[in-house]
Motif scaffolding. Sequence first.
Motif, PDB file in Angstrom:
ATOM      1  N   MET A 226      -1.948  -4.600 -15.632  1.00 11.57           N
ATOM      2  CA  MET A 226      -0.950  -4.731 -14.572  1.00 11.57           C
ATOM      3  C   MET A 226      -1.171  -3.667 -13.493  1.00 11.57           C
ATOM      4  SD  MET A 226       3.213  -4.296 -14.702  1.00 11.57           S
ATOM      5  CE  MET A 226       3.596  -5.718 -15.710  1.00 11.57           C
ATOM      6  N   PRO A 227      -1.879  -4.006 -12.398  1.00 11.29           N
ATOM      7  CA  PRO A 227      -1.985  -3.081 -11.271  1.00 11.29           C
ATOM      8  C   PRO A 227      -0.676  -3.059 -10.468  1.00 11.29           C
ATOM      9  CG  PRO A 227      -3.730  -4.763 -11.246  1.00 11.29           C
ATOM     10  CD  PRO A 227      -2.691  -5.211 -12.197  1.00 11.29           C
ATOM     11  N   VAL A 228      -0.222  -1.852 -10.120  1.00 11.63           N
ATOM     12  CA  VAL A 228       1.019  -1.677  -9.364  1.00 11.63           C
ATOM     13  C   VAL A 228       0.759  -0.686  -8.231  1.00 11.63           C
ATOM     14  CG1 VAL A 228       3.425  -0.886  -9.454  1.00 11.63           C
ATOM     15  CG2 VAL A 228       2.470  -2.141 -11.380  1.00 11.63           C
ATOM     16  N   ALA A 229       1.315  -0.962  -7.037  1.00 10.29           N
ATOM     17  CA  ALA A 229       1.263  -0.006  -5.927  1.00 10.29           C
ATOM     18  C   ALA A 229       2.687   0.270  -5.464  1.00 10.29           C
ATOM     19  CB  ALA A 229       0.411  -0.540  -4.783  1.00 10.29           C
ATOM     20  N   LEU A 230       2.931   1.521  -5.090  1.00 15.78           N
ATOM     21  CA  LEU A 230       4.282   1.982  -4.776  1.00 15.78           C
ATOM     22  C   LEU A 230       4.259   2.848  -3.526  1.00 15.78           C
ATOM     23  CD1 LEU A 230       7.292   2.534  -5.867  1.00 15.78           C
ATOM     24  CD2 LEU A 230       6.311   4.573  -6.916  1.00 15.78           C
ATOM     25  N   MET A 231       5.273   2.676  -2.666  1.00 13.65           N
ATOM     26  CA  MET A 231       5.540   3.685  -1.643  1.00 13.65           C
ATOM     27  C   MET A 231       6.507   4.682  -2.281  1.00 13.65           C
ATOM     28  SD  MET A 231       5.588   1.794   2.065  1.00 13.65           S
ATOM     29  CE  MET A 231       6.835   0.547   1.814  1.00 13.65           C
ATOM     30  N   PRO A 232       6.018   5.842  -2.730  1.00 10.84           N
ATOM     31  CA  PRO A 232       6.795   6.670  -3.656  1.00 10.84           C
ATOM     32  C   PRO A 232       8.061   7.299  -3.090  1.00 10.84           C
ATOM     33  CG  PRO A 232       4.688   7.695  -3.120  1.00 10.84           C
ATOM     34  CD  PRO A 232       4.668   6.343  -2.518  1.00 10.84           C
ATOM     35  N   ASN A 233       8.082   7.620  -1.796  1.00 12.84           N
ATOM     36  CA  ASN A 233       9.285   8.237  -1.232  1.00 12.84           C
ATOM     37  C   ASN A 233      10.356   7.203  -0.898  1.00 12.84           C
ATOM     38  OD1 ASN A 233       8.396  11.084  -1.096  1.00 12.84           O
ATOM     39  ND2 ASN A 233       6.822  10.242   0.241  1.00 12.84           N
ATOM     40  N   ILE A 234       9.911   6.007  -0.502  1.00 15.95           N
ATOM     41  CA  ILE A 234      10.843   4.915  -0.202  1.00 15.95           C
ATOM     42  C   ILE A 234      11.267   4.202  -1.483  1.00 15.95           C
ATOM     43  CG2 ILE A 234      11.070   2.691   1.005  1.00 15.95           C
ATOM     44  CD1 ILE A 234       9.115   3.778   3.106  1.00 15.95           C
TER      45      ILE A 234
ATOM     46  N   LEU B 291       2.622  -3.833  -4.433  1.00 18.12           N
ATOM     47  CA  LEU B 291       1.668  -4.643  -5.198  1.00 18.12           C
ATOM     48  C   LEU B 291       2.118  -4.708  -6.645  1.00 18.12           C
ATOM     49  CD1 LEU B 291      -1.128  -6.014  -5.840  1.00 18.12           C
ATOM     50  CD2 LEU B 291      -2.044  -3.709  -6.124  1.00 18.12           C
ATOM     51  N   LEU B 292       2.124  -5.909  -7.193  1.00 16.63           N
ATOM     52  CA  LEU B 292       2.389  -6.098  -8.617  1.00 16.63           C
ATOM     53  C   LEU B 292       1.628  -7.338  -9.065  1.00 16.63           C
ATOM     54  CD1 LEU B 292       3.875  -5.440 -11.274  1.00 16.63           C
ATOM     55  CD2 LEU B 292       5.802  -6.790 -10.442  1.00 16.63           C
ATOM     56  N   GLN B 293       0.608  -7.127  -9.891  1.00 18.16           N
ATOM     57  CA  GLN B 293      -0.168  -8.235 -10.438  1.00 18.16           C
ATOM     58  C   GLN B 293      -0.173  -8.112 -11.957  1.00 18.16           C
ATOM     59  OE1 GLN B 293      -3.843  -7.440  -8.030  1.00 18.16           O
ATOM     60  NE2 GLN B 293      -3.670  -9.609  -7.532  1.00 18.16           N
ATOM     61  N   LEU B 294      -0.445  -9.209 -12.625  1.00 13.63           N
ATOM     62  CA  LEU B 294      -0.537  -9.184 -14.083  1.00 13.63           C
ATOM     63  C   LEU B 294      -1.619 -10.152 -14.537  1.00 13.63           C
ATOM     64  CD1 LEU B 294       0.428  -8.382 -16.930  1.00 13.63           C
ATOM     65  CD2 LEU B 294       2.162 -10.182 -16.768  1.00 13.63           C
ATOM     66  N   ASP B 295      -2.557  -9.619 -15.294  1.00 15.69           N
ATOM     67  CA  ASP B 295      -3.594 -10.431 -15.921  1.00 15.69           C
ATOM     68  C   ASP B 295      -3.401 -10.301 -17.426  1.00 15.69           C
ATOM     69  OD1 ASP B 295      -5.825 -11.849 -16.599  1.00 15.69           O
ATOM     70  OD2 ASP B 295      -7.242 -10.242 -16.167  1.00 15.69           O
ATOM     71  N   GLY B 296      -2.955 -11.372 -18.069  1.00 18.05           N
ATOM     72  CA  GLY B 296      -2.646 -11.318 -19.497  1.00 18.05           C
ATOM     73  C   GLY B 296      -1.219 -11.783 -19.741  1.00 18.05           C
ATOM     74  N   ILE B 297      -0.779 -11.644 -20.966  1.00 19.28           N
ATOM     75  CA  ILE B 297       0.564 -12.119 -21.349  1.00 19.28           C
ATOM     76  C   ILE B 297       1.356 -10.951 -21.926  1.00 19.28           C
ATOM     77  CG2 ILE B 297       1.863 -13.668 -22.854  1.00 19.28           C
ATOM     78  CD1 ILE B 297      -0.576 -15.575 -22.752  1.00 19.28           C
TER      79      ILE B 297
ATOM     80  N   THR C 268       5.791   2.218 -16.833  1.00 15.70           N
ATOM     81  CA  THR C 268       4.653   3.098 -17.141  1.00 15.70           C
ATOM     82  C   THR C 268       3.733   3.205 -15.931  1.00 15.70           C
ATOM     83  OG1 THR C 268       4.752   2.467 -19.477  1.00 15.70           O
ATOM     84  CG2 THR C 268       2.688   3.433 -18.711  1.00 15.70           C
ATOM     85  N   ALA C 269       3.442   2.067 -15.281  1.00 10.95           N
ATOM     86  CA  ALA C 269       2.587   2.069 -14.090  1.00 10.95           C
ATOM     87  C   ALA C 269       3.227   2.850 -12.954  1.00 10.95           C
ATOM     88  CB  ALA C 269       2.297   0.635 -13.657  1.00 10.95           C
ATOM     89  N   LEU C 270       4.551   2.727 -12.782  1.00 14.52           N
ATOM     90  CA  LEU C 270       5.242   3.447 -11.707  1.00 14.52           C
ATOM     91  C   LEU C 270       5.185   4.956 -11.917  1.00 14.52           C
ATOM     92  CD1 LEU C 270       8.355   1.127 -11.192  1.00 14.52           C
ATOM     93  CD2 LEU C 270       6.420   1.427  -9.640  1.00 14.52           C
ATOM     94  N   VAL C 271       5.273   5.389 -13.159  1.00  9.16           N
ATOM     95  CA  VAL C 271       5.110   6.824 -13.472  1.00  9.16           C
ATOM     96  C   VAL C 271       3.707   7.276 -13.066  1.00  9.16           C
ATOM     97  CG1 VAL C 271       4.918   8.500 -15.363  1.00  9.16           C
ATOM     98  CG2 VAL C 271       6.834   6.890 -15.312  1.00  9.16           C
ATOM     99  N   GLY C 272       2.714   6.435 -13.369  1.00  8.86           N
ATOM    100  CA  GLY C 272       1.340   6.734 -12.976  1.00  8.86           C
ATOM    101  C   GLY C 272       1.185   6.821 -11.470  1.00  8.86           C
TER     102      GLY C 272
END
Length: 242
Positions: free
Chosen positions: A185-193, A198-204, A216-220
């Motif tokens: 699950m790739p995730v992209a965040l504008m951290p201050n806002i 971006l949120l994608q998921l490959d798998g189940i 977990t991705a947002l913490v990263g």
Amino acid sequence: MVKIMTQLMTEDGIRCDGRRLDELRDISIKVGVLKNADGSAYIEFGKNKILAGVFGPRDVHPKHMANPDSGILRCRYHMSPFSVTERKNPAPSRREIEISKVIKEALQPAVILKDYPRTVIDVFIEVLQADGGSRCAALDAAAVALADAGIPMRDLVSACAAGKVEDKIVLDINNEEDQEGQADMPVALMPNIGKITLLQLDGILKPEEFKTCMQTALVGCKRVYEVQRKALMEKYFQSGEQ
């Protein structure tokens, strides 16, 4: 030919590259590495080595593509033929075209394009070495390169992937986990806002696993942001430049 499966995780939760479940790979970012670009960045994210260059704002060619009300953002993600184990065809693959579009759509909410009507901002991303999670690493480098170019932005964009390996949610998927794991699950965040771009998921994933994986991705992403911020601060403040 029989494919040998990698042991992705030990019984006590140590992953195949020695990391724990919530551990990022090593990240380093250098800002302003290309003399001829308006802004640039080089990132090493695990074994990923990626270069990003920004050119513009500049005139749009052909001119009929220009938008009188806003600037245009164009992104090109390209993997060098030597970036993977088996030599890759230098022509853009369907995957590279897709990732180029994904990166553009993830960066666009952060860039204030209305300040530059009838112009284009080009982002060129060259993957020199790939090792799982290259789209996130490329996005991180591109966001820093845009900031280095002085492009007005609402916020930086920070990206990181999480996933499911051996029925456990893990942070920052590497190449072996990407190939043989259960979900990515790739995730992209504008951290201050606090806005996800971006949120994608490959798998189940089950619903509760989906929530845990995203958190977990947002913490990263927030940890990656600190590295991006530090790299920009080092160039523009600690070196004496203003």
